[in-house]
Design a protein around this motif. Structure first.
Motif, short mmCIF file in Angstrom:
data_model
loop_
_atom_site.label_atom_id
_atom_site.label_comp_id
_atom_site.label_asym_id
_atom_site.label_seq_id
_atom_site.Cartn_x
_atom_site.Cartn_y
_atom_site.Cartn_z
N ALA A 173 42.61 4.16 23.86
CA ALA A 173 41.16 4.30 24.04
C ALA A 173 40.60 2.94 24.44
O ALA A 173 40.78 1.94 23.74
CB ALA A 173 40.50 4.77 22.76
N PHE A 174 39.90 2.91 25.57
CA PHE A 174 39.28 1.69 26.05
C PHE A 174 37.78 1.94 26.15
O PHE A 174 37.33 2.81 26.89
CB PHE A 174 39.86 1.28 27.40
N GLY A 175 37.01 1.16 25.38
CA GLY A 175 35.58 1.35 25.33
C GLY A 175 35.18 2.28 24.20
O GLY A 175 35.94 3.12 23.73
N ILE A 176 33.93 2.11 23.77
CA ILE A 176 33.48 2.85 22.58
C ILE A 176 33.31 4.34 22.86
O ILE A 176 33.43 5.16 21.95
CB ILE A 176 32.16 2.25 22.05
N GLY A 177 33.01 4.71 24.10
CA GLY A 177 32.87 6.13 24.43
C GLY A 177 34.17 6.88 24.21
O GLY A 177 34.20 7.96 23.61
N ALA A 178 35.26 6.30 24.68
CA ALA A 178 36.58 6.91 24.51
C ALA A 178 37.00 6.88 23.04
O ALA A 178 37.60 7.84 22.55
CB ALA A 178 37.61 6.20 25.37
#
Length: 814
Positions: A173-178
């Motif tokens: 997961a890269f980034g808070i959305g993911a």
């Protein structure tokens, strides 16, 4: 004063030395500092997502999970959690925090260890984009200079947005959305305070602090984040206490596939890679909205699967997958059975099971999940033994004739019960589209993508059998024939000089009606009439006419067998060609991508298909119109004859009624439907194509092993009267899937018949002779003709003969 002067001098000298050192360091590393201008147009590595037309996720392609978010869409507590933990003076410093550097230096001097990195969010962004995590002084120097450049180039909000979308947070997961989706299966605004704090604690060590792998350490780190939020007065004491007490709820969530449609997804993937290259296609965050409708696509997949199982069941049960123990051996323990089942690869909708008990007319089996299921007699009684593709054993009377304990079998849940099953041996393809524009509404390329990624809808060129006849008849109409033309439906015995044998094309079944109108000949799929029409029009002229429908010249066999369907065409090509009869003669181009968006939902392009235009559209927007390859009158006449293939003709009350080969479509109770069956020699390939003005669907069923016949099925006394028996054919093998699918596809659709266009006349003809009639009874009907082609003579009461009644019917008419 002297001491003060010396201190001032010392400070000045040290400042100059520090400045000179800084300048020297800058020039030393200058050549290694990348340009940060790329951040202006940064493309985050975001996977490509494929959706249905109505927004349901079909699939996701790309190694990294990332869901880019705009800063204005990020909940305030989430922003505060990261700021409190990573850089609480982010909005105050200039990219480098002097206080943090001093604190880090003090710890280094006092302990000799690099325990605090003093990296601001801007410095972390610089490292994430341009550097590595190596703990080296020179890397820190580069990090500082890049951070200073970034602060000059971007605003604070832009920096923070990039950071929160770029940062690695574990589990790919890269980034808070993911991260929100991977750990909690939620969008950011759906997270609790405790969950936001958990994610904010991950950047320090995404693997070590992962809440899935190490929930204890992750909880400690989460509470540290909450403590910092409380000390910075971002949350109240009550919020802090409640969040600290919250349990760890993280678990792995894959991409939320809402509709599994792998063949369409693979078509999109292949197109995007071919168009944009692999790296850009997989990592640019494309959102591809296909043309398929989720409910219709699901119905297509289910209809195809059910139809293949129906075929397989009427041909008999081929036995268990393997036998784990026999009646002379002790049964395996439950744990040992489950261990065995765990290694079995299942292909949806089939589930592996082991029989543990058999009663007179039921059986008990254990699934991989550990659940015990009961197979009732209604789910077993079909399973007479398979002998060959053309022979089946006698129907069973008890379950013990079918199963014994220890058998590993396949089962599926169908019609609210468990049913003994097996992998279907044949395969199938289904294509449904809007014939007015070419928009693909549903497409299925086989029984299981996991079993075979070969897309039979787009790749399998198979002989089309009688599905070719509408195109043969279209050529005939273009060359002076009409729906009322009488052709002799009699056996052909033609000497073939090239091979030195007689060619004897036969009807299937071998029923001959003698002189017959063209409408009925197409509706009843008379092979010899198709051959006579091809001969009458001319082979080359007929073959050239077929090319108008988008077929490839190399696929059109230029021999008289073309009249019987020797051409090899894919189901998608067949659907495209058939669309011409539904839309007034236009050759549309099938398409499956409706819209392309970037990672943030900005539209990059929309499909602009050429459509089947009416006269007004042709005058006002000719550039939007698909080419007209046959006249709309020609298209209507073919469709009208195909309507009779479903609804038949004549008068049953007067014993002159007859059915067409596609009569099973009457089950849909829609008079706007037309269709055509197709069966090749020995029932190797079976087809059904049918449509109204708005929905066209083609189904093919056959073996991947080209040339292998589908065989025949005998009557099974256990299954009652509504079963398919005899030789497999387009009507019995392909059409049932078409009917099941169209039941759903047309459920909410208005009646949309193919309307007669201008340039046609309708006049009453005599059914026997095809001549004009003054009668208004069962011996006549209204028939359509292109202007100038209607008969000019009347059938006489005293001479109600046909053109062939006064001459002998020869075996060879050519």
């Amino acid at each position: 004063m002297t001491l003060l002067r010396r201190a001032t001098q010392f400070f000045i000298v040290m400042s100059i030395l520090a400045l000179l050192t800084l300048i020297s360091l800058y020039y030393y590393v200058k050549s290694d500092i990348p340009s940060v201008e790329v951040l202006r147009d940064v493309q985050l590595q975001t996977p490509m997502q494929v959706f249905t037309q109505d927004g349901k996720l079909i699939n996701q392609f790309g190694e990294k999970r990332r869901i880019p978010v705009k800063i204005e869409d990020i909940p305030t507590p989430m922003l505060q959690a990261f700021l409190a933990t990573e850089d609480n003076r982010f909005y105050e410093h200039f990219g480098v925090d002097p206080i943090g550097i001093v604190r880090s230096a003090f710890v280094l001097i006092s302990t000799g260890q690099k325990k605090q990195g003093a990296s601001t969010i801007t410095m972390q962004l610089a490292r994430n984009f341009f550097l590595t995590r190596e703990k080296a002084y020179i890397r820190k120097v580069k990090e500082i200079f890049i951070a200073l450049h970034i602060e000059q180039l971007l605003s604070k909000d832009e920096i923070l947005e990039l950071y929160l979308n770029k940062i690695e947070l574990g589990n790919r997961a890269f980034g808070i959305g993911a991260a929100a989706q991977v750990y909690y299966g939620k969008q950011l605004h759906e997270l609790t305070l405790a969950q936001m704090a958990m994610i904010a604690g991950l950047p320090k060590a995404p693997s070590a602090l992962n809440p899935i792998r190490n929930p204890t350490r992750a909880k400690l780190r989460r509470n540290v984040v909450l403590g910092r939020m409380f000390s910075e007065k971002y949350i109240t004491k009550a919020q802090y206490d409640e969040a600290r007490r919250a349990p760890i709820t993280a678990r792995f969530h894959g991409a939320e596939i809402e509709l599994y449609a792998p063949y369409i997804a693979e078509m999109v993937r292949s197109y995007m890679v071919e168009t944009y290259g692999e790296d850009k296609a997989y990592n640019s965050g494309f959102k591809v909205f296909t043309t398929v409708e989720s409910s219709i696509q699901k119905a297509a997949q289910q209809a195809l699967i059910n139809n293949l199982h129906s075929y397989d069941m009427r041909h008999g049960y081929r036995g268990p997958e393997r036998i784990l123990w026999n009646t002379e051996q002790p049964s395996m323990s439950t744990n040992k059975i489950l261990d065995t089942l765990r290694n079995v690869k299942e292909i949806d909708p089939l589930q592996a099971a082991v029989v543990v008990d058999v009663a007179e007319q039921s059986a008990t089996a254990l699934l991989k999940s550990g659940d015990y299921i009961t197979l009732p007699w209604s789910g077993l009684k079909w399973a007479r033994a398979y002998i060959s593709d053309t022979r089946q054993a006698m129907p069973p009377k008890t379950a013990t004739e079918i199963l014994t304990p220890g058998m590993q079998i396949w089962v599926r849940h169908h019609e609210q019960q468990w049913q003994l099953s097996q992998y279907p041996r044949p395969t199938s393809a289904l294509v449904s589209m809007d014939p007015q524009s070419g928009r693909i509404k549903a497409l299925v390329g086989g029984y299981s993508f996991a079993q075979s990624q070969y897309n039979r809808a787009t790749q399998a060129k198979r002989q089309v059998g009688s599905n070719i006849k509408p195109f043969i008849y279209s050529a005939a109409f273009e060359n002076g024939y009409t729906l009322a033309t009488i052709i002799n439906d009699a056996p052909i015995n033609q000497w073939d000089k090239s091979v030195g044998v007689a060619w004897r094309p036969k009807n299937s079944p071998e029923v001959y009606n003698g002189p017959i109108r063209i409408r009925r000949a197409l509706a009843q799929s008379k092979n010899v009439v198709s051959v006579r029409l091809l001969k009458g029009v001319g082979l080359e002229r007929t073959a050239d006419h077929l090319l108008k429908f988008g077929f490839q010249d190399q696929d059109i066999n230029r021999s008289e067998s073309l009249a019987l369907g020797s051409a090899a065409i894919t189901p998608l090509e067949m659907a495209r060609g058939m669309s011409t009869f539904a839309n007034g003669g236009h050759l549309i181009e099938p398409y499956f991508i409706k819209e392309l968006q970037d990672a943030f939902g900005k539209t990059l392009g929309k499909a602009e298909p050429l459509i089947a235009c009416d006269e007004q559209q042709l005058e006002t927007h000719p550039q939007r119109c698909a080419p007209q390859v046959i006249s709309e009158q020609n298209a209507f006449l073919v469709a009208s004859a195909m309507h009779s293939a479903i609804w038949g003709g004549g008068s049953w009350r007067h014993k002159t009624g007859w059915t067409g080969t596609g009569w099973r479509a009457q089950a849909l109770k829609r008079r706007d439907l037309v269709g055509k069956t197709g069966t090749t020699n020995d029932s190797v390939d079976t087809w059904f194509s049918g449509f109204n003005r708005n929905v066209l669907t083609t189904v093919w069923v056959g073996f991947d092993d080209a040339g292998k016949p589908l065989g025949r099925a005998a009557y099974n006394a256990n299954l009652g009267s509504n079963q398919i028996v005899g030789a497999e054919s387009g009507a019995t093998t392909a059409q049932p899937a078409w009917v099941d699918f169209m039941q759903v596809a047309l459920a909410d659709q208005p009646v949309a018949p193919i309307e007669p266009p201008p340039g046609l006349i309708s006049t009453r003809i005599d059914l026997k002779t095809g001549l004009l009639s003054n009668k208004n009874d069962h011996t006549s009907r209204f028939e359509y003709f292109e202007s100038g082609t209607a008969p000019t003579k009347y059938a006489l009461d005293e001479d109600n003969s046909t053109p062939f009644d006064n001459e002998p019917i020869r075996e060879e008419l050519f």
